[in-house]
Structures are given as structure tokens and as C-alpha cells.
Scaffold this active site. Structure first.
Site, PDB file in Angstrom:
ATOM      1  N   TYR A 106       0.869  -1.188   0.014  1.00 39.59           N
ATOM      2  CA  TYR A 106      -0.133  -0.046  -0.147  1.00 39.59           C
ATOM      3  C   TYR A 106       0.721   1.223  -0.182  1.00 39.59           C
ATOM      4  CZ  TYR A 106      -3.182   3.575   1.763  1.00 39.59           C
ATOM      5  OH  TYR A 106      -4.020   4.662   2.171  1.00 39.59           O
ATOM      6  N   LYS A 122       1.137   4.122  -3.063  1.00 33.71           N
ATOM      7  CA  LYS A 122       0.947   5.544  -2.649  1.00 33.71           C
ATOM      8  C   LYS A 122       2.334   6.309  -3.223  1.00 33.71           C
ATOM      9  CE  LYS A 122      -3.582   5.849  -1.147  1.00 33.71           C
ATOM     10  NZ  LYS A 122      -4.317   6.799  -2.152  1.00 33.71           N
TER      11      LYS A 122
END
Length: 321
Positions: A146, A150
Site C-alpha cells: 500500500y 501511494k
């Protein structure tokens, strides 16, 4: 002024839409229309301007093309699958969190309209062998899929802005607490549930020790900052369009003490302390001594105390309040 919120069905997206409806303006212009897009049809909001709700799969470029249109002036790109989910489903994480961002930016580039794009990143872009304190230009070193997704999104925002395709700005969100609703698949979900459920008279499990430190912001302040973030003049953003959103460091014990100070001793008795190694492994990879100096200089703000976060939840979101 037409605004598009991708992720408009989520907690932050809904609160942002409601606040924009109350304000009626953004970037000095009257809002003429608002589109709420999500993978499932978002709840509508009452507003003095047209509000449209649509479904969209941001991993699908054709679906993105249906909502990112030439008349959209500001795009809030909030949609993502969250940390633990992205760690469990590697392919879905990269398709939604990275390719979804690319699809939105590519559609904006094709239209040649240079919309403002407000991208929500995460403090999960930091980690590993990076020294404290973490400042705005600290090396990105994510320790989860994750966080890596990002971090790629931040690089895309910077590059597409440098080329003049969009006027992008990215904000690394603290953990937003106290969030309303049900727990989600974020590793940080317990940081709301250990407060929200007891405040609602329900039991909750805390999977970490009470001295665990983390970086927090209330939903109310997050929305205020997202609106301010869209209104920052492009020339003030500098050569790095992405920055930390202000938050404050508190331990789990300080969160519980704040809840007790506001709501009395009964809610804290509903917390069960049960270690969960899978959650601990993820959250222990996040870094904590964060200094959001750039965003503060640009007018964004943190909460004054976590007691405020508790009060905001009771005022804005507690069932029956």
C-alpha cells in the site's frame, strides 16, 4: 466550478461533499456541480447546486473517462483499497491504487484542461531505515505494498504537474480518527474502533499495547485541510507537490484517556486488549516522528487535542447524537 470526488462514497468523501455543499464555493468560485463517484453508488448529499452520483472502477480507463470530463475543474482522488487489503491482494492493490491513479491522470492529460487534482497519499510511504525526524523531503521508503502504491502515486502527481497536464497536490494523510461507520480492512482501523464502539456502547479489541504511538487527525480537520489544499495557489506548492498533512502524535493510552475525559469511565471498560501479530507487524513498520512543516506554512492545521477528536465524533457521527 465543477468538482469531482472519486471515492465519494467513503467516509472522507461524504464529509467533504457535505462541507462543499455548505460552503457553496471552492477556489473563489461558486460550485455549479458536484459528482460523487465510487465503485458502488455513493449516497447523495443535499446541496444548493446539482449533485450527481455515479459508479466508477478507477482500474478501468474507460470507466474513468466517463467521469473525468472536460468541464471538471477540481478532482479529489480519494479512492483506494486500504493497507491490509492491499497487502493481502497484491494484484488488486496495484491495479486500483497505482493504475487507478494513472488512469485519472492520463484522462486529464488527454483532455488538455489541466484540472486541479487533490491526491490523498499516506504516511505509509515512510518506513524502514529512515532516520527521525521525518520531514517533507525525507526519502520515501515504504514497507508495505500500500505504501509503495501511494509513493508511486506521489511521483506521478509531481511529474504530470511538472509537465503541465494537471495542477496536482498530494497530501499524506495521518490516521483519521475517530471515523464513523463500521471497521474496514485498513491495518489502522482499530485506531477508530477502540473508541467508536465503546462510545456507542459496544465492545472493541485493541491489538497493540497502550504505549503504541501514532499520528492522528480528526475527519473534520481532514476535510478542512482537503479544501484548503485545493485552494493553495499553484506557485506556492514548489517543486514537490506532495507533503504531509498536519496531525499530532498520541499513544493509545492518551486516546483512551481523552475518551474518558470527555465521555466518562464507562466506554474504556469495553476495550479488550488482545495482541494481533499480523496487525502489529504492519503498523510497527510505520514511522512516527513526523514534522509537517510545509503544510503548516501553507495554512493546513492539526487538531488541538484528541479530546477534540472525541467531541467531533459525538457531535457529528455518534448514532442518536
Amino acid at each position: 466550478m465543477k468538482v469531482l470526488i472519486i471515492g465519494g462514497g467513503g467516509v472522507v468523501g461524504q464529509k467533504l461533499a457535505q462541507q462543499l455543499a455548505r460552503r457553496g464555493t471552492l477556489r473563489g468560485d461558486n460550485i455549479s456541480g458536484l459528482v460523487l463517484a465510487d465503485v458502488v453508488d455513493p449516497a447523495p448529499v443535499d446541496a444548493p447546486f446539482d449533485v450527481e452520483t455515479v459508479t466508477c472502477d478507477i482500474a478501468n480507463a474507460a470507466s474513468v473517462a466517463q467521469i473525468v470530463t472536460a468541464d471538471v475543474d477540481v478532482i479529489y482522488l480519494l479512492a483506494a483499497i486500504v493497507s491490509a487489503h492491499a497487502e493481502e491482494d497484491f494484484d488488486a492493490g496495484w491495479q486500483i491504487n497505482m493504475m487507478g491513479t494513472m488512469n485519472v491522470l492520463e484522462r486529464a492529460r488527454a483532455l488538455e484542461t489541466k484540472p486541479v487534482v487533490v491526491f490523498t497519499s499516506s504516511i505509509a510511504v515512510f518506513g524502514g531505515e529512515v532516520p527521525d525526524p521525518i520531514v517533507d523531503h525525507t526519502l520515501l521508503n515504504p514497507q508495505t505494498s500500500y505504501g509503495a502504491q501511494k509513493a508511486v502515486g506521489e511521483l506521478l502527481i509531481n511529474d504530470y504537474s511538472r509537465k503541465g497536464f494537471v495542477d496536482g497536490r498530494g497530501f499524506r494523510l495521518p490516521t483519521i480518527s475517530v471515523r464513523p461507520g463500521k471497521p474496514n480492512r485498513a491495518a489502522s482501523s482499530f485506531m477508530s474502533s477502540i473508541l467508536r464502539e465503546p462510545l456507542n456502547g459496544e465492545e472493541a479489541i485493541c491489538p497493540v499495547d497502550d504505549d503504541f504511538l501514532h499520528y492522528y487527525l480528526s475527519p473534520r480537520k481532514c476535510v478542512e485541510n482537503l479544501i484548503k489544499g485545493a485552494e493553495i495557489p499553484e506557485q506556492d506548492l514548489g517543486m514537490n507537490r506532495c507533503m504531509m498533512m498536519p496531525g499530532r502524535m498520541w499513544s493509545i493510552r492518551e486516546l483512551v484517556d481523552a475518551m474518558t475525559a470527555v465521555a466518562g469511565p464507562e466506554p474504556a471498560r469495553l476495550i479488550r486488549w488482545e495482541a494481533q501479530p499480523d496487525i502489529q507487524k504492519i503498523v510497527n513498520g510505520w514511522r512516527f516522528d513526523l514534522r509537517p512543516e510545509k503544510a503548516i506554512k501553507l495554512g493546513l492545521e492539526a487538531d488541538d487535542s484528541f479530546e477534540d477528536n472525541i467531541r467531533y465524533y459525538i457531535e457529528d457521527d455518534k448514532p442518536g447524537a
